[in-house]
Design a protein around this motif. Structure first.
Motif, PDB file in Angstrom:
ATOM      1  N   CYS A  77       6.833  24.875 -28.974  1.00  0.00           N
ATOM      2  CA  CYS A  77       7.550  25.809 -28.119  1.00  0.00           C
ATOM      3  C   CYS A  77       6.567  26.670 -27.334  1.00  0.00           C
ATOM      4  CB  CYS A  77       8.458  26.717 -28.951  1.00  0.00           C
ATOM      5  SG  CYS A  77       9.828  25.842 -29.747  1.00  0.00           S
ATOM      6  N   THR A  79       6.600  29.834 -23.901  1.00  0.00           N
ATOM      7  CA  THR A  79       7.278  30.615 -22.869  1.00  0.00           C
ATOM      8  C   THR A  79       6.274  30.938 -21.779  1.00  0.00           C
ATOM      9  OG1 THR A  79       8.782  31.608 -24.489  1.00  0.00           O
ATOM     10  CG2 THR A  79       8.562  32.716 -22.378  1.00  0.00           C
ATOM     11  N   ALA A  97      11.672  29.512 -20.996  1.00  0.00           N
ATOM     12  CA  ALA A  97      11.395  28.978 -22.330  1.00  0.00           C
ATOM     13  C   ALA A  97      11.404  27.456 -22.302  1.00  0.00           C
ATOM     14  CB  ALA A  97      12.434  29.489 -23.327  1.00  0.00           C
ATOM     15  N   SER A 122      21.503  23.992 -21.983  1.00  0.00           N
ATOM     16  CA  SER A 122      20.135  24.222 -22.414  1.00  0.00           C
ATOM     17  C   SER A 122      19.313  22.943 -22.458  1.00  0.00           C
ATOM     18  CB  SER A 122      20.139  24.860 -23.812  1.00  0.00           C
ATOM     19  OG  SER A 122      18.848  24.878 -24.371  1.00  0.00           O
ATOM     20  N   ASP A 147      14.946  25.830 -20.504  1.00  0.00           N
ATOM     21  CA  ASP A 147      16.172  26.526 -20.126  1.00  0.00           C
ATOM     22  C   ASP A 147      15.937  27.121 -18.742  1.00  0.00           C
ATOM     23  OD1 ASP A 147      17.260  25.847 -22.515  1.00  0.00           O
ATOM     24  OD2 ASP A 147      17.296  27.870 -23.364  1.00  0.00           O
ATOM     25  N   GLY A 152      20.198  30.588 -21.603  1.00  0.00           N
ATOM     26  CA  GLY A 152      19.740  30.457 -22.972  1.00  0.00           C
ATOM     27  C   GLY A 152      18.555  31.311 -23.354  1.00  0.00           C
ATOM     28  N   GLN A 153      17.463  30.634 -23.777  1.00  0.00           N
ATOM     29  CA  GLN A 153      16.292  31.326 -24.282  1.00  0.00           C
ATOM     30  C   GLN A 153      15.370  31.819 -23.174  1.00  0.00           C
ATOM     31  OE1 GLN A 153      14.341  29.366 -27.666  1.00  0.00           O
ATOM     32  NE2 GLN A 153      16.225  28.241 -28.095  1.00  0.00           N
ATOM     33  N   SER A 154      15.573  31.364 -21.943  1.00  0.00           N
ATOM     34  CA  SER A 154      14.888  31.976 -20.817  1.00  0.00           C
ATOM     35  C   SER A 154      15.562  33.322 -20.532  1.00  0.00           C
ATOM     36  CB  SER A 154      14.947  31.064 -19.593  1.00  0.00           C
ATOM     37  OG  SER A 154      14.229  29.864 -19.827  1.00  0.00           O
ATOM     38  N   SER A 381      25.967  30.291 -26.957  1.00  0.00           N
ATOM     39  CA  SER A 381      25.154  30.281 -25.746  1.00  0.00           C
ATOM     40  C   SER A 381      25.780  31.174 -24.690  1.00  0.00           C
ATOM     41  CB  SER A 381      25.023  28.850 -25.208  1.00  0.00           C
ATOM     42  OG  SER A 381      26.282  28.422 -24.661  1.00  0.00           O
TER      43      SER A 381
END
Length: 517
Positions: A77, A79, A97, A122, A147, A152-154, A381
């Protein structure tokens, strides 16, 4: 409008299981240019010479930033930073992300970016569905899901709390002037909440900005060319990338395509027909088998479904949980299984419960699955928030009430069973806090390498005609046809499609003509 770009594998929980079908292929003659070394990547850890190719003035640091990967449950992972506004280097930054499934060979070709659609789904979730990707792709590429901005995770679009979101996704509004006014007010309040809780990002989540993010990711990952697999809305994102950066486009696969020449009104009308056709195919299959609750003819079965969905507006369907199925939820529950014919049996179970037992438990479960809602009322989400924000950033349907009424009537005429749920799409962005972004790229992607476009002949969410149109619009587009049901094809259809995609992405092989599987 329903989410056109939703890749089933990205959103379907363990209840709904895809299957692999096998079919033969037919290849009519047509010549295509060879790819030669297109798709070769630097394969580096980021930055370097790849980053120097095409960084816009003022954005060089984004292109040359180092990607710092860390282990995360068998994946890697990271970012990275992206500009808030690609027109203003000083406007601030957001985060993108990523999750990587590393290649199994020692010398991979580079990265393969993937997107499951939505907009709002995502890419990280897609990478986690490792069975989607064939062993050749997993061997030759670092498969990287991201994303998109707002998702999502962004750095996400954030609007309301779960309780208010649940009400927004559940409440029915009649197609009367008063009902439309109520819906416009609900959308206005939703948009205002998005603006207050998201800030300036809400005006910068358009697809062109996301495509620019992809070129930044290409450079940061150390790839000279972008290699990409996009489903449904991901085809719009990929086509936009090719139009903005034709010289950086490597091997692009666009599966379940959106016709980027259509207006928002045309999208809603044609998608309504797509779901009508898919539902007809389901009913034909149902009445041909045992225990079908839909009578003896297709027309009778469709009328039963239409009455059930419409009646839920005045008489919501009870469930054992105490919640009820409104018309909006009934529509979602019917539409959800049509994305994959492997899930048709769940729709049969839902209809059996309703018509034979008077309860809507399975239909509600299907609707919740579509909306990514948990039994406790929480959501997995921000797909609804991102879906609306990105669509409103990209374009608007007509907001003239009389024109909306006319279009809605035409939709119902062409799609009588579910068409009412596709009308009045101009309301979806009413009083939105930010204007739509002007389209500013070459829709023909002149100069790009060959681009594979895949269409499924009875795809409900992205009708087959759209794939034909996109392949024709793109100067270098070529079409692969899957003769079947459901939304998208690679990873859920047959070995003919899977083989064509992997031959192209791994070896650069382009069919001599339009391939039919």
């Amino acid at each position: 409008m329903i989410r056109p770009a939703r890749r089933p594998a990205a959103v379907v929980a363990c209840l709904l299981v895809p299957v692999l079908l096998l079919a033969a292929c037919a290849v009519p003659p047509k010549n295509q240019v060879a790819l030669e070394d297109v798709g070769k990547s630097g394969g580096g850890a980021g930055g370097g010479t790849a980053a120097a190719s095409g960084a816009p003035d003022g954005f060089e640091d984004f292109y040359t930033q180092a990607v710092e990967w860390s282990e995360c449950g068998g994946f890697q992972c990271a970012t990275v930073d992206a500009p808030l506004d690609w027109q203003d280097p000083g406007a601030g930054t957001i985060e993108i992300a990523m999750k990587k499934l590393p290649a199994t060979t020692d010398e991979p070709r580079g990265s393969l970016l993937v997107n499951p659609g939505g907009p709002g789904a995502s890419g990280i979730g897609l990478v986690e569905s490792t069975s989607t990707f064939g062993f050749r792709l997993r061997a030759e590429y670092d498969i990287v899901g991201f994303d998109p901005r707002g998702v999502g995770q962004s750095t996400p679009v954030t609007c309301v709390d779960d309780e208010a979101k649940d009400e927004f996704l559940t409440t029915d509004y009649p197609d009367t002037d008063e009902g439309i006014a109520q819906q416009i007010e609900a959308i206005r309040q939703w948009g205002q909440a998005c603006a207050e809780n998201t800030g300036e990002l809400l005006g910068n989540v358009d697809t062109q900005s996301a495509a620019r993010d992809m070129d930044m990711l290409r450079a940061a990952l150390g790839d000279e060319k972008l290699n990409y697999l996009g489903y449904s809305y991901g085809t719009q994102l990929g086509a936009t990338y090719a139009g903005l950066f034709p010289g950086n486009a490597g091997r692009l696969v666009l599966d379940g395509a959106i016709d980027i020449t259509l207006t928002s009104d045309e999208v809603a009308a044609e998608q309504a027909v797509g779901f009508e056709n898919a539902l007809r195919a389901y009913v034909e299959d149902c009445i041909a088998g045992p225990e079908c609750p839909l009578g003896d003819t297709v027309d009778v079965g469709l009328q039963q479904i239409r009455s059930m969905v419409n009646d839920a507006a005045a008489h919501p369907i009870a469930t054992s949980s105490g919640r009820v199925v409104t018309k909006k939820l009934a529509f979602y529950g019917v539409a959800m299984p049509l994305y994959n014919e492997a899930n048709w049996s769940y729709l049969t179970t839902a209809l059996q419960e309703i018509f034979w037992e008077g309860r809507g438990d399975t239909l509600l479960l299907l609707a919740d699955n579509y909306n990514d809602r948990n039994p406790d009322g929480s959501f997995n989400s921000n797909s609804e928030e991102a879906f609306r924000a990105i669509n409103c950033a990209d374009g608007r349907a007509t907001e003239d009430l009389e024109e909306m009424k006319k279009l809605a009537a035409e939709i119902v005429e062409d799609a009588p069973t579910l068409g009412e749920s596709f009308g009045f799409s101009g309301v979806d962005c009413a009083d939105w806090p930010y204007p739509a972004v002007k389209q500013d790229f070459d829709i023909h992607a002149k100069g790009a390498a060959p681009i594979m476009v895949i269409g499924t002949t009875n795809d409900p969410a992205t009708p087959y005609r759209w794939s034909e149109a996109l392949a024709d619009t793109l100067d270098s587009g070529f079409l692969v046809t899957y003769q079947g049901e459901g939304h998208t094809a690679y990873g859920r259809s047959n070995e003919c499609v899977n083989g064509a995609v992997e031959d192209y992405l791994v070896n650069g092989s382009v069919p001599d003509g339009e391939l039919t599987c």
